[in-house]
Design a protein around this motif. Structure first.
Motif, PDB file in Angstrom:
ATOM      1  N   ALA A  34       7.946   2.670  -2.824  1.00 43.65           N
ATOM      2  CA  ALA A  34       6.710   2.508  -2.063  1.00 43.65           C
ATOM      3  C   ALA A  34       5.745   1.630  -2.883  1.00 43.65           C
ATOM      4  O   ALA A  34       4.624   1.259  -1.619  1.00 43.65           O
ATOM      5  CB  ALA A  34       6.676   4.201  -2.644  1.00 43.65           C
ATOM      6  N   GLU A  35       5.391   1.500  -4.026  1.00 49.12           N
ATOM      7  CA  GLU A  35       4.953   1.126  -4.760  1.00 49.12           C
ATOM      8  C   GLU A  35       4.292  -0.169  -3.788  1.00 49.12           C
ATOM      9  O   GLU A  35       3.505  -1.427  -3.716  1.00 49.12           O
ATOM     10  CB  GLU A  35       5.098   0.365  -6.417  1.00 49.12           C
ATOM     11  CG  GLU A  35       4.110  -0.397  -7.224  1.00 49.12           C
ATOM     12  CD  GLU A  35       4.495  -0.656  -8.851  1.00 49.12           C
ATOM     13  OE1 GLU A  35       4.160  -1.432  -9.178  1.00 49.12           O
ATOM     14  OE2 GLU A  35       4.879   0.672  -8.646  1.00 49.12           O
ATOM     15  N   THR A  36       5.881  -1.117  -3.454  1.00 53.76           N
ATOM     16  CA  THR A  36       4.991  -3.037  -2.896  1.00 53.76           C
ATOM     17  C   THR A  36       4.929  -2.163  -1.847  1.00 53.76           C
ATOM     18  O   THR A  36       4.275  -3.319  -0.934  1.00 53.76           O
ATOM     19  CB  THR A  36       7.168  -3.064  -2.622  1.00 53.76           C
ATOM     20  OG1 THR A  36       7.367  -3.141  -4.054  1.00 53.76           O
ATOM     21  CG2 THR A  36       7.185  -4.210  -1.883  1.00 53.76           C
ATOM     22  N   LEU A  37       5.274  -1.204  -0.492  1.00 53.17           N
ATOM     23  CA  LEU A  37       4.431  -1.055   0.619  1.00 53.17           C
ATOM     24  C   LEU A  37       3.261  -1.097   0.216  1.00 53.17           C
ATOM     25  O   LEU A  37       2.401  -1.512   1.191  1.00 53.17           O
ATOM     26  CB  LEU A  37       5.410   0.476   1.211  1.00 53.17           C
ATOM     27  CG  LEU A  37       6.762  -0.422   1.647  1.00 53.17           C
ATOM     28  CD1 LEU A  37       7.988   0.947   2.410  1.00 53.17           C
ATOM     29  CD2 LEU A  37       6.365  -1.393   3.165  1.00 53.17           C
ATOM     30  N   LEU A  38       2.846  -0.271  -0.468  1.00 56.33           N
ATOM     31  CA  LEU A  38       0.934   0.151  -1.269  1.00 56.33           C
ATOM     32  C   LEU A  38      -0.109  -1.294  -1.266  1.00 56.33           C
ATOM     33  O   LEU A  38      -0.578  -0.929  -0.320  1.00 56.33           O
ATOM     34  CB  LEU A  38       1.220   0.298  -1.381  1.00 56.33           C
ATOM     35  CG  LEU A  38       1.350   2.791  -1.589  1.00 56.33           C
ATOM     36  CD1 LEU A  38       1.481   3.349  -2.607  1.00 56.33           C
ATOM     37  CD2 LEU A  38       0.821   3.243  -0.214  1.00 56.33           C
ATOM     38  N   ARG A  39       0.830  -1.599  -2.165  1.00 51.99           N
ATOM     39  CA  ARG A  39      -0.328  -2.787  -2.719  1.00 51.99           C
ATOM     40  C   ARG A  39       0.055  -4.360  -1.134  1.00 51.99           C
ATOM     41  O   ARG A  39      -0.473  -4.647  -1.271  1.00 51.99           O
ATOM     42  CB  ARG A  39       1.355  -3.822  -3.364  1.00 51.99           C
ATOM     43  CG  ARG A  39       0.346  -4.876  -4.229  1.00 51.99           C
ATOM     44  CD  ARG A  39       1.153  -5.485  -5.260  1.00 51.99           C
ATOM     45  NE  ARG A  39       2.283  -4.863  -5.891  1.00 51.99           N
ATOM     46  CZ  ARG A  39       3.718  -4.482  -5.900  1.00 51.99           C
ATOM     47  NH1 ARG A  39       4.468  -5.817  -5.471  1.00 51.99           N
ATOM     48  NH2 ARG A  39       4.372  -3.627  -6.287  1.00 51.99           N
ATOM     49  N   GLU A  40       1.094  -4.451  -0.258  1.00 53.15           N
ATOM     50  CA  GLU A  40       1.517  -4.331   1.122  1.00 53.15           C
ATOM     51  C   GLU A  40      -0.018  -4.355   2.169  1.00 53.15           C
ATOM     52  O   GLU A  40      -0.472  -5.491   2.889  1.00 53.15           O
ATOM     53  CB  GLU A  40       2.851  -4.828   1.539  1.00 53.15           C
ATOM     54  CG  GLU A  40       3.563  -5.737   0.635  1.00 53.15           C
ATOM     55  CD  GLU A  40       4.764  -5.964   1.864  1.00 53.15           C
ATOM     56  OE1 GLU A  40       5.142  -5.577   2.328  1.00 53.15           O
ATOM     57  OE2 GLU A  40       6.155  -6.104   0.905  1.00 53.15           O
ATOM     58  N   LEU A  41      -0.484  -2.762   1.609  1.00 50.29           N
ATOM     59  CA  LEU A  41      -0.661  -2.640   2.763  1.00 50.29           C
ATOM     60  C   LEU A  41      -2.622  -2.372   1.778  1.00 50.29           C
ATOM     61  O   LEU A  41      -3.463  -2.182   3.367  1.00 50.29           O
ATOM     62  CB  LEU A  41      -0.525  -1.017   3.536  1.00 50.29           C
ATOM     63  CG  LEU A  41       0.671  -0.311   3.824  1.00 50.29           C
ATOM     64  CD1 LEU A  41       1.365   0.968   3.818  1.00 50.29           C
ATOM     65  CD2 LEU A  41       0.668  -1.191   5.310  1.00 50.29           C
ATOM     66  N   ASP A  42      -2.569  -2.784   0.910  1.00 48.32           N
ATOM     67  CA  ASP A  42      -3.833  -3.207   0.771  1.00 48.32           C
ATOM     68  C   ASP A  42      -4.752  -3.751   1.348  1.00 48.32           C
ATOM     69  O   ASP A  42      -6.353  -4.126   0.627  1.00 48.32           O
ATOM     70  CB  ASP A  42      -3.434  -3.105  -1.172  1.00 48.32           C
ATOM     71  CG  ASP A  42      -4.828  -2.727  -1.983  1.00 48.32           C
ATOM     72  OD1 ASP A  42      -5.417  -2.093  -1.583  1.00 48.32           O
ATOM     73  OD2 ASP A  42      -5.055  -2.730  -2.945  1.00 48.32           O
TER      74      ASP A  42
END
Length: 70
Positions: A34-42
């Motif tokens: 989730a952290e990785t995906l949120l960082r990518e979506l930022d």
């Protein structure tokens, strides 16, 4: 394919040998994903990425539906 097989084998072994730890491991992995995906979506999605392609497909489908109904 080998990676998936090894992952499921590891999960099976951990579940068998330490069932009380598996929930914590799964929660930790989910948090990292989730952290990785949120960082990518930022940031703005890459034009080469899957997310960009899905967004483009969805907008094209919606535009087609709107134009078809007009």
């Amino acid at each position: 394919m080998e990676r998936n097989r090894l992952t499921f084998k590891l999960k099976r072994e951990l579940t068998r040998s330490a069932p009380d730890l598996w929930d914590g491991i799964a929660a930790g992995v989910a948090a990292l994903v989730a952290e990785t995906l949120l960082r990518e979506l930022d940031a703005v999605p890459s034009a080469d990425g899957k997310l960009f392609a899905e967004l483009k497909d969805a907008s094209m489908t919606e535009a087609f539906k709107r134009n078809r109904g007009a």
